[in-house]
Scaffold this motif. Structure first.
Motif, PDB file in Angstrom:
ATOM      1  N   UNK A  86       0.775  -1.232   0.000  1.00  0.00           N
ATOM      2  CA  UNK A  86       0.000   0.000   0.000  1.00  0.00           C
ATOM      3  C   UNK A  86       0.808   1.284   0.000  1.00  0.00           C
ATOM      4  N   UNK A  87       2.143   1.166  -0.010  1.00  0.00           N
ATOM      5  CA  UNK A  87       2.973   2.373  -0.044  1.00  0.00           C
ATOM      6  C   UNK A  87       3.097   2.900  -1.471  1.00  0.00           C
ATOM      7  N   UNK A  88       3.389   4.182  -1.598  1.00  0.00           N
ATOM      8  CA  UNK A  88       3.747   4.774  -2.880  1.00  0.00           C
ATOM      9  C   UNK A  88       4.887   5.757  -2.655  1.00  0.00           C
ATOM     10  N   UNK A  89       5.487   6.211  -3.764  1.00  0.00           N
ATOM     11  CA  UNK A  89       6.612   7.154  -3.688  1.00  0.00           C
ATOM     12  C   UNK A  89       6.130   8.541  -4.096  1.00  0.00           C
ATOM     13  N   UNK A  90       6.447   9.536  -3.284  1.00  0.00           N
ATOM     14  CA  UNK A  90       6.084  10.919  -3.629  1.00  0.00           C
ATOM     15  C   UNK A  90       6.818  11.317  -4.915  1.00  0.00           C
ATOM     16  N   UNK A  91       6.091  11.719  -5.964  1.00  0.00           N
ATOM     17  CA  UNK A  91       6.764  12.081  -7.222  1.00  0.00           C
ATOM     18  C   UNK A  91       7.601  13.356  -7.080  1.00  0.00           C
ATOM     19  N   UNK A  92       8.631  13.439  -7.903  1.00  0.00           N
ATOM     20  CA  UNK A  92       9.351  14.697  -8.044  1.00  0.00           C
ATOM     21  C   UNK A  92      10.686  14.801  -7.349  1.00  0.00           C
ATOM     22  N   UNK A  93      11.019  13.841  -6.478  1.00  0.00           N
ATOM     23  CA  UNK A  93      12.311  13.931  -5.800  1.00  0.00           C
ATOM     24  C   UNK A  93      13.404  13.342  -6.686  1.00  0.00           C
ATOM     25  N   UNK A  94      14.619  13.860  -6.530  1.00  0.00           N
ATOM     26  CA  UNK A  94      15.693  13.482  -7.446  1.00  0.00           C
ATOM     27  C   UNK A  94      16.866  12.779  -6.771  1.00  0.00           C
ATOM     28  N   UNK A  95      17.086  13.025  -5.489  1.00  0.00           N
ATOM     29  CA  UNK A  95      18.208  12.391  -4.799  1.00  0.00           C
ATOM     30  C   UNK A  95      17.771  11.905  -3.415  1.00  0.00           C
ATOM     31  N   UNK A  96      16.519  11.541  -3.308  1.00  0.00           N
ATOM     32  CA  UNK A  96      15.968  10.985  -2.075  1.00  0.00           C
ATOM     33  C   UNK A  96      14.664  10.289  -2.437  1.00  0.00           C
ATOM     34  N   UNK A  97      14.101   9.577  -1.459  1.00  0.00           N
ATOM     35  CA  UNK A  97      12.836   8.875  -1.690  1.00  0.00           C
ATOM     36  C   UNK A  97      11.927   9.160  -0.500  1.00  0.00           C
ATOM     37  N   UNK A  98      10.696   9.586  -0.771  1.00  0.00           N
ATOM     38  CA  UNK A  98       9.712   9.764   0.294  1.00  0.00           C
ATOM     39  C   UNK A  98       8.546   8.819   0.067  1.00  0.00           C
ATOM     40  N   UNK A  99       8.207   8.059   1.103  1.00  0.00           N
ATOM     41  CA  UNK A  99       7.165   7.048   0.994  1.00  0.00           C
ATOM     42  C   UNK A  99       5.886   7.543   1.646  1.00  0.00           C
ATOM     43  N   UNK A 100       4.781   7.294   0.963  1.00  0.00           N
ATOM     44  CA  UNK A 100       3.467   7.670   1.478  1.00  0.00           C
ATOM     45  C   UNK A 100       2.626   6.414   1.655  1.00  0.00           C
ATOM     46  N   UNK A 101       1.791   6.414   2.700  1.00  0.00           N
ATOM     47  CA  UNK A 101       0.782   5.367   2.863  1.00  0.00           C
ATOM     48  C   UNK A 101      -0.523   6.061   3.271  1.00  0.00           C
TER      49      UNK A 101
END
Ligand SMILES: [Mg+2]
Length: 304
Positions: A174-189
């Motif tokens: 159920x996680x997704x990745x916040x679009x638009x980051x270039x040198x990191x990853x942000x996870x959303x649930x």
């Protein structure tokens, strides 16, 4: 008011560029600003007057460095309070034009395009903004965006590999990745209660694969940032690039990553909803919400 904290020096590394030179803007010089032209840039003459941040008789603080999510706007998908943001834009326009009020700039974990949009919304045409937790400095005076030059191709490859791992292992949960980051990853649930329990598994995978990423949490996201990049490195870069004096800076933030702001400013404030460790270092806890809290600090707390 809490006891004053020890200062940290803020120096750019040798490989971090200084602020670009202010461009000539003849169109702005020819067209007088109207009251509603909140996005109109200051003229060359106005920028020249402000270039060295000479303190005016009323100004104790030259800038307020402000987090975005949970401070200026909700971290959720709730609408922005456009009326309050307009008031901040009016404040910034006057601050940049007159030089007697602190200028609000941004320090955010959001992707650069989001930060650039909010920067323009709040009428900051002068001071650089930090995006993606220190990956980027955005310079509104010149429209340049610089990535921290210490980020290598190997770092970017590690971020890509970690993103692939997240997609394979956590998207089915159920996680997704916040679009638009270039040198990191942000996870959303969609259920924030799933964030904290997933963090040990993510950290273990990063350690196993040797990806140099730090795992932290805000209200609605898990942030995976390069270990050597943070709001702290972004702030040191911003302060050095813009020639700011930390003794004349204020800050505003709500979660743990904003402790880096608190450690580098003279006065730190936070909104009513904040992490416990933020409350411990805040000189002022606002009773107001969203951008009204920031406006209250800008126009009342900082001038008292
Ligand atoms: Mg925040």
């Amino acid at each position: 008011m809490p006891e004053k904290r020890p200062r940290k020096s803020s120096t750019a590394r040798d490989d971090q560029p200084a602020a670009p030179a202010t461009p000539a803007n003849e169109a702005a010089a020819r067209s007088p600003l109207g009251d509603d032209d909140i996005t109109a840039p200051p003229s060359d003459a106005e920028l020249a007057e402000l270039a060295h941040f000479d303190p005016g008789p009323l100004r104790k603080f030259d800038a307020l460095i402000c987090d975005i999510d949970g401070c200026l706007v909700p971290e959720s998908s709730e609408p922005f309070d456009a009326g309050a943001l307009r008031r901040i834009a009016d404040h910034n326009r006057a601050a940049i034009k007159e030089g007697t009020l602190p200028v609000l700039t941004l320090c955010s974990g959001r992707p650069q395009p989001f930060v650039e949009a909010v920067c323009r919304l709040v009428g900051n045409t002068l001071l650089p903004c930090i995006a993606e937790n220190g990956v980027w400095l955005y310079f509104p005076a010149t429209n340049e965006y610089l990535r921290d030059p210490s980020i290598t191709r190997d770092h970017l490859q590690a971020v890509r590999e970690a993103s692939d791992w997240v997609e394979a292992e956590l998207f089915p949960k159920g996680f997704s990745i916040q679009p638009g980051k270039t040198a990191s990853v942000s996870l959303f649930h969609p259920d924030p209660d799933h964030l904290a329990p997933a963090m040990p598994m993510i950290e273990a995978a990063f350690n196993k694969h040797g990806w140099p990423l730090r795992v932290s949490k805000t209200w609605y996201y898990i942030n995976c940032d390069l270990e050597h990049i943070s709001k702290a490195t972004g702030l040191d870069w911003l302060i050095a690039a813009a020639g700011l004096n930390p003794d004349r800076l204020a800050g505003f933030g709500d979660t743990a990553s904003d402790l880096a702001i608190a450690e580098r400013v003279k006065l730190f404030a936070c909104p009513p909803r904040h992490d416990e460790q933020i409350a411990k270092v805040a000189h002022h806890i606002s009773p107001y919400w969203q951008a009204w809290a920031v406006l209250d600090v800008l126009e009342r707390v900082l001038v008292e």
